[in-house]
Motif scaffolding. Sequence first.
Motif, PDB file in Angstrom:
ATOM      1  N   TYR A 130       0.813  -1.219   0.000  1.00 17.32           N
ATOM      2  CA  TYR A 130       0.000   0.000   0.000  1.00 17.32           C
ATOM      3  C   TYR A 130       0.848   1.271   0.000  1.00 17.32           C
ATOM      4  O   TYR A 130       0.313   2.364  -0.112  1.00 17.32           O
ATOM      5  CB  TYR A 130      -0.947   0.011   1.207  1.00 17.32           C
ATOM      6  CG  TYR A 130      -1.909  -1.150   1.175  1.00 17.32           C
ATOM      7  CD1 TYR A 130      -2.976  -1.163   0.287  1.00 17.32           C
ATOM      8  CD2 TYR A 130      -1.726  -2.246   1.999  1.00 17.32           C
ATOM      9  CE1 TYR A 130      -3.844  -2.234   0.232  1.00 17.32           C
ATOM     10  CE2 TYR A 130      -2.594  -3.314   1.957  1.00 17.32           C
ATOM     11  CZ  TYR A 130      -3.650  -3.307   1.070  1.00 17.32           C
ATOM     12  OH  TYR A 130      -4.504  -4.367   1.012  1.00 17.32           O
ATOM     13  N   MET A 131       2.141   1.137   0.109  1.00 20.56           N
ATOM     14  CA  MET A 131       3.010   2.309   0.162  1.00 20.56           C
ATOM     15  C   MET A 131       3.204   2.898  -1.233  1.00 20.56           C
ATOM     16  O   MET A 131       3.179   2.181  -2.229  1.00 20.56           O
ATOM     17  CB  MET A 131       4.352   1.945   0.778  1.00 20.56           C
ATOM     18  CG  MET A 131       4.232   1.497   2.223  1.00 20.56           C
ATOM     19  SD  MET A 131       5.808   1.164   2.948  1.00 20.56           S
ATOM     20  CE  MET A 131       5.908   2.534   4.058  1.00 20.56           C
ATOM     21  N   VAL A 132       3.385   4.210  -1.260  1.00 21.85           N
ATOM     22  CA  VAL A 132       3.669   4.893  -2.521  1.00 21.85           C
ATOM     23  C   VAL A 132       5.008   5.607  -2.388  1.00 21.85           C
ATOM     24  O   VAL A 132       5.442   5.939  -1.291  1.00 21.85           O
ATOM     25  CB  VAL A 132       2.555   5.902  -2.890  1.00 21.85           C
ATOM     26  CG1 VAL A 132       1.261   5.189  -3.197  1.00 21.85           C
ATOM     27  CG2 VAL A 132       2.346   6.911  -1.800  1.00 21.85           C
ATOM     28  N   ALA A 133       5.658   5.834  -3.516  1.00 26.85           N
ATOM     29  CA  ALA A 133       6.965   6.493  -3.508  1.00 26.85           C
ATOM     30  C   ALA A 133       6.769   8.004  -3.532  1.00 26.85           C
ATOM     31  O   ALA A 133       5.961   8.532  -4.286  1.00 26.85           O
ATOM     32  CB  ALA A 133       7.784   6.050  -4.710  1.00 26.85           C
ATOM     33  N   GLY A 134       7.538   8.668  -2.687  1.00 27.74           N
ATOM     34  CA  GLY A 134       7.502  10.124  -2.639  1.00 27.74           C
ATOM     35  C   GLY A 134       8.388  10.736  -3.701  1.00 27.74           C
ATOM     36  O   GLY A 134       8.988  10.045  -4.538  1.00 27.74           O
ATOM     37  N   ARG A 135       8.510  12.025  -3.640  1.00 30.90           N
ATOM     38  CA  ARG A 135       9.257  12.771  -4.648  1.00 30.90           C
ATOM     39  C   ARG A 135      10.720  12.347  -4.733  1.00 30.90           C
ATOM     40  O   ARG A 135      11.302  12.295  -5.812  1.00 30.90           O
ATOM     41  CB  ARG A 135       9.153  14.251  -4.319  1.00 30.90           C
ATOM     42  CG  ARG A 135       9.811  15.129  -5.313  1.00 30.90           C
ATOM     43  CD  ARG A 135       9.553  16.565  -4.992  1.00 30.90           C
ATOM     44  NE  ARG A 135      10.182  17.418  -5.974  1.00 30.90           N
ATOM     45  CZ  ARG A 135      10.084  18.713  -5.968  1.00 30.90           C
ATOM     46  NH1 ARG A 135       9.391  19.306  -5.041  1.00 30.90           N
ATOM     47  NH2 ARG A 135      10.684  19.416  -6.891  1.00 30.90           N
ATOM     48  N   TYR A 136      11.329  12.053  -3.594  1.00 31.94           N
ATOM     49  CA  TYR A 136      12.753  11.705  -3.574  1.00 31.94           C
ATOM     50  C   TYR A 136      12.982  10.210  -3.347  1.00 31.94           C
ATOM     51  O   TYR A 136      14.038   9.798  -2.905  1.00 31.94           O
ATOM     52  CB  TYR A 136      13.472  12.529  -2.505  1.00 31.94           C
ATOM     53  CG  TYR A 136      13.384  14.009  -2.783  1.00 31.94           C
ATOM     54  CD1 TYR A 136      14.074  14.579  -3.840  1.00 31.94           C
ATOM     55  CD2 TYR A 136      12.557  14.825  -2.024  1.00 31.94           C
ATOM     56  CE1 TYR A 136      13.975  15.925  -4.129  1.00 31.94           C
ATOM     57  CE2 TYR A 136      12.456  16.178  -2.298  1.00 31.94           C
ATOM     58  CZ  TYR A 136      13.169  16.723  -3.355  1.00 31.94           C
ATOM     59  OH  TYR A 136      13.058  18.057  -3.631  1.00 31.94           O
ATOM     60  N   GLY A 137      11.973   9.416  -3.606  1.00 31.06           N
ATOM     61  CA  GLY A 137      12.125   7.975  -3.541  1.00 31.06           C
ATOM     62  C   GLY A 137      11.772   7.346  -2.204  1.00 31.06           C
ATOM     63  O   GLY A 137      11.726   6.130  -2.096  1.00 31.06           O
ATOM     64  N   TYR A 138      11.517   8.148  -1.168  1.00 28.52           N
ATOM     65  CA  TYR A 138      11.121   7.549   0.106  1.00 28.52           C
ATOM     66  C   TYR A 138       9.693   7.031  -0.024  1.00 28.52           C
ATOM     67  O   TYR A 138       8.900   7.528  -0.798  1.00 28.52           O
ATOM     68  CB  TYR A 138      11.242   8.552   1.258  1.00 28.52           C
ATOM     69  CG  TYR A 138      10.323   9.743   1.156  1.00 28.52           C
ATOM     70  CD1 TYR A 138       9.050   9.706   1.730  1.00 28.52           C
ATOM     71  CD2 TYR A 138      10.710  10.892   0.484  1.00 28.52           C
ATOM     72  CE1 TYR A 138       8.201  10.783   1.620  1.00 28.52           C
ATOM     73  CE2 TYR A 138       9.860  11.972   0.374  1.00 28.52           C
ATOM     74  CZ  TYR A 138       8.602  11.912   0.942  1.00 28.52           C
ATOM     75  OH  TYR A 138       7.763  12.981   0.833  1.00 28.52           O
ATOM     76  N   ARG A 139       9.383   6.010   0.745  1.00 26.12           N
ATOM     77  CA  ARG A 139       8.068   5.386   0.659  1.00 26.12           C
ATOM     78  C   ARG A 139       7.243   5.755   1.882  1.00 26.12           C
ATOM     79  O   ARG A 139       7.764   5.834   2.981  1.00 26.12           O
ATOM     80  CB  ARG A 139       8.215   3.874   0.538  1.00 26.12           C
ATOM     81  CG  ARG A 139       8.894   3.482  -0.779  1.00 26.12           C
ATOM     82  CD  ARG A 139       9.222   2.012  -0.877  1.00 26.12           C
ATOM     83  NE  ARG A 139       8.171   1.108  -0.526  1.00 26.12           N
ATOM     84  CZ  ARG A 139       7.220   0.653  -1.359  1.00 26.12           C
ATOM     85  NH1 ARG A 139       7.224   1.046  -2.602  1.00 26.12           N
ATOM     86  NH2 ARG A 139       6.302  -0.189  -0.946  1.00 26.12           N
ATOM     87  N   TYR A 140       5.964   5.984   1.658  1.00 27.99           N
ATOM     88  CA  TYR A 140       5.069   6.334   2.755  1.00 27.99           C
ATOM     89  C   TYR A 140       3.671   5.791   2.458  1.00 27.99           C
ATOM     90  O   TYR A 140       3.362   5.413   1.336  1.00 27.99           O
ATOM     91  CB  TYR A 140       5.018   7.850   2.944  1.00 27.99           C
ATOM     92  CG  TYR A 140       4.386   8.592   1.792  1.00 27.99           C
ATOM     93  CD1 TYR A 140       3.035   8.935   1.820  1.00 27.99           C
ATOM     94  CD2 TYR A 140       5.122   8.935   0.674  1.00 27.99           C
ATOM     95  CE1 TYR A 140       2.450   9.594   0.758  1.00 27.99           C
ATOM     96  CE2 TYR A 140       4.541   9.597  -0.389  1.00 27.99           C
ATOM     97  CZ  TYR A 140       3.203   9.921  -0.339  1.00 27.99           C
ATOM     98  OH  TYR A 140       2.616  10.569  -1.388  1.00 27.99           O
TER      99      TYR A 140
END
Length: 164
Positions: free
Chosen positions: A72-82
């Motif tokens: 269910y996690m999505v990748a943020g702008r700089y590649g971190y997942r949340y």
Amino acid sequence: MSMADELRKLQELRDDGTLTDEEFAAAKASVLSGEHADRRAEPGMEAHLEEIKHQNNVAQLDREWALERDRYMVAGRYGYRYLPTKGMSLLGGIVIVGFGIFWTMFAAGIGAPIFFPLFGVLFILMGIGVSVNAFMKATQYEQARKRYQERRAELLERQDRDRS
């Protein structure tokens, strides 16, 4: 219980994931060496084995949840997942669509070539799509988390019942 029955039960526990390979090997060795008869005489051994089985079931559920949670996690702008939330999905969609509307109106207002207002419309459509996708993932995550918490509470309740 015969030695064959005990070995069969140990194999079932291993297949269920209740026993690790190391625990299975140690238990099998003790059954084959004849120690199993002594263990039956030990008071509380059956309850202790049931306690370990319940703990392993809870630990296995926790491991499965950790793997499912990653889906269910999505990748943020700089590649971190949340994990996306419904509120942030809506807020992000409103901001992106608002910017797209502003861009389109500004570009059309100054008489820019047609490409510039169309870029704003494209931006609006992409913003809506990304926002809806994140909102759906957030909803699915909340449902999956609720199922996990209910299952975990059920296992812990069963463990407490069996202890009593």
